[in-house]
Scaffold this active site. Structure first.
Site, PDB file in Angstrom:
ATOM      1  N   GLU A   1       3.549 -18.014  23.963  1.00  0.00           N
ATOM      2  CA  GLU A   1       4.796 -17.683  23.263  1.00  0.00           C
ATOM      3  C   GLU A   1       5.931 -17.562  24.281  1.00  0.00           C
ATOM      4  OE1 GLU A   1       4.081 -14.580  20.044  1.00  0.00           O
ATOM      5  OE2 GLU A   1       2.127 -14.587  21.076  1.00  0.00           O
TER       6      GLU A   1
ATOM      7  N   GLU B   1       2.697 -12.370  29.943  1.00  0.00           N
ATOM      8  CA  GLU B   1       2.961 -12.154  28.522  1.00  0.00           C
ATOM      9  C   GLU B   1       3.189 -13.456  27.766  1.00  0.00           C
ATOM     10  OE1 GLU B   1       3.068  -9.335  26.502  1.00  0.00           O
ATOM     11  OE2 GLU B   1       2.008  -8.479  28.211  1.00  0.00           O
TER      12      GLU B   1
END
Length: 462
Positions: free
Chosen positions: A320, A329
């Site tokens: 993402e 992340e």
């Protein structure tokens, strides 16, 4: 055996009850996060999930486009009520009722919503939403009761491992004292009353990255290692993941709720990270997620709870690109937004292997390990499915009587459903040997009983 079928003019898009589960082990699902601007459409995501044999996902909201795309797909979903709505849901029963009506009853049962995550890692929410958690959970459950959904849909709330004051050794696992009376005990009591489970987000990567000088990488990645013995119980641990989950079990037992089950709603390993994120790499991510899938599908629980199957949702489906924070992340995905694999994870227990027969050195593929079934590939196309169905029921010798008009498995009247029954009959008749569930790409193996209406799919070698 000559078999006639009515022509199929319309083929339903998603009837396959695809699964990652093994009958007497645990379940693997995947988190479908969407903090990105380059992801495929929800419709394409559903096709991707089905093609990979994934039949459970977890999303972080109740996006109507996503839920509508999942309708009639056979994919079960965990939805979420975001942290920012906890205060309203806690203070106003009518708000909870309206939320459930607008976001759950609108889609259920066509979309198989099986649980609601009320908030996410609320105890570390900087907005201090902890006081609202249990009241919100109670109101959402009351709404489910009002709409007669409480037997079908569970409620829970994912907690982070930082909720524990101590987690090593596992037997010393304890919740933070300031959380116990105000929220932990009331939440666990509600979960016990509603026969639900505690949702836990567990990331061995964080523990390893911060303590790489003390924790073996093999221990963190499910590789062969000497393990660690818990002095409190004498139990040996060969994976950090098992140790973390047993610390949660120990913490629940310490406050009197040892009977509540656990579901791991997030776990994963990043394929890339910043320089200081020790261990973040593609090879380690493949080892962790691949080892975890094998662990879940072939194991029977943790050392402390060996009879409780592990139910786990990997994080995450895609990389993402708009997630804030360190590089890791943005690199937890199993797939790139292009739908290509970041690395390969085998989602089905029992790999293809060979064994000699008749003493002459000849090799043939052995049967899939554990219980398994053969179902149609909904992306194969009408002509390929029909041709494969005709072969299975004809030359293949499958028992196709149950899918004839008026018989027990005639409904649902779809090519995918009928083909799945015929393919499975052929597969079971041939002792589930590898290669007997292919049909030119029209079929694949799953490890949970398929669900097409009331039809039961046989297993076994008869």
């Amino acid at each position: 055996m000559a078999v006639s079928f009515l022509p199929y003019f319309l083929i339903p898009s998603f009837f396959s009850a695809i699964s990652l589960t093994q009958a007497d082990s645990g379940m693997i699902g995947v988190n479908y996060g969407r903090i990105a601007n380059n992801l495929p459409s929800p419709e394409n995501v559903v096709n991707l999930l089905k093609s990979q044999g994934i039949n459970r996902i977890k999303i972080f909201d109740t996006d109507h486009t996503v839920l509508a795309s999942l309708a009639n797909s056979g994919i079960k979903v965990v939805v979420a009520l975001p942290n920012e709505l906890l205060s309203s849901a806690a203070s106003d029963q009518s708000f909870a009722d309206n939320w459930v009506q607008a976001n759950i009853t609108k889609h259920f049962p066509a979309t198989e919503i099986e649980a609601i995550a009320v908030g996410n890692e609320v105890f570390v929410d900087p907005s201090n939403t902890t006081p609202y958690l249990v009241p919100a959970m109670k109101n959402i459950h009351s709404s489910l009761v009002k709409f007669n959904l409480d037997e079908s849909i569970k409620i829970s709330s994912p907690i982070a491992l930082s909720s524990l004051a101590n987690s090593y050794p596992p037997s010393s696992g304890r919740f933070k004292p300031d959380l116990v009376e105000p929220v932990i005990k009331p939440m666990l009591d509600l979960l016990r009353q509603t026969s639900s489970y505690l949702m836990v987000n567990a990331y061995p990567f964080f523990a390893y990255s911060a303590n790489a000088d003390k924790i073996s990488l093999d221990y963190a990645l499910f590789r062969e290692n000497a393990g660690n013995v818990d002095p409190g119980t004498g139990l040996r641990y060969n994976s950090l993941f098992d140790a973390q989950i047993d610390a949660v079990f120990a913490a629940m037992s310490a406050v009197g709720f040892g009977g509540v089950k656990v579901m791991v709603t997030e776990t994963g390993w990043p394929s890339a990270g910043d320089e200081n994120e020790i261990g973040a790499s593609e090879s380690n991510a493949a080892a962790y997620n691949g080892g975890l899938v094998k662990r879940v599908l072939t194991g029977n629980g943790t050392p402390l709870r060996p009879r409780d199957p592990l139910n786990v949702y990997l994080f995450a489906l895609f990389n993402e690109n708009q997630k804030p924070g360190p590089t890791s992340e943005r690199n937890y995905g199993l797939f790139y937004p292009s739908e290509g694999k970041v690395y390969d994870v085998p989602f089905v227990a029992g790999e293809v292997r060979s064994t000699p027969v008749n003493g002459d050195g000849a090799q043939f593929p052995v049967a899939h390990e554990g219980q398994s079934w053969c179902v149609s590939n909904g992306n194969a196309g009408k002509e390929k499915l029909q041709a494969a169905l005709d072969y299975a029921c004809g030359e293949g010798g499958a028992d196709c009587r149950p899918i004839q008009p008026g018989a027990t498995c005639y409904h649902p009247e779809s090519l995918e459903a009928h083909a799945s029954f015929a393919f499975n009959s052929y597969y079971q008749k041939n002792a589930r040997r590898v290669g007997t569930c292919y049909f030119g790409g029209a079929a694949h193996v799953v490890t949970q009983p398929p669900r097409y209406g009331e039809c039961e799919f046989p297993t076994g070698f008869s």
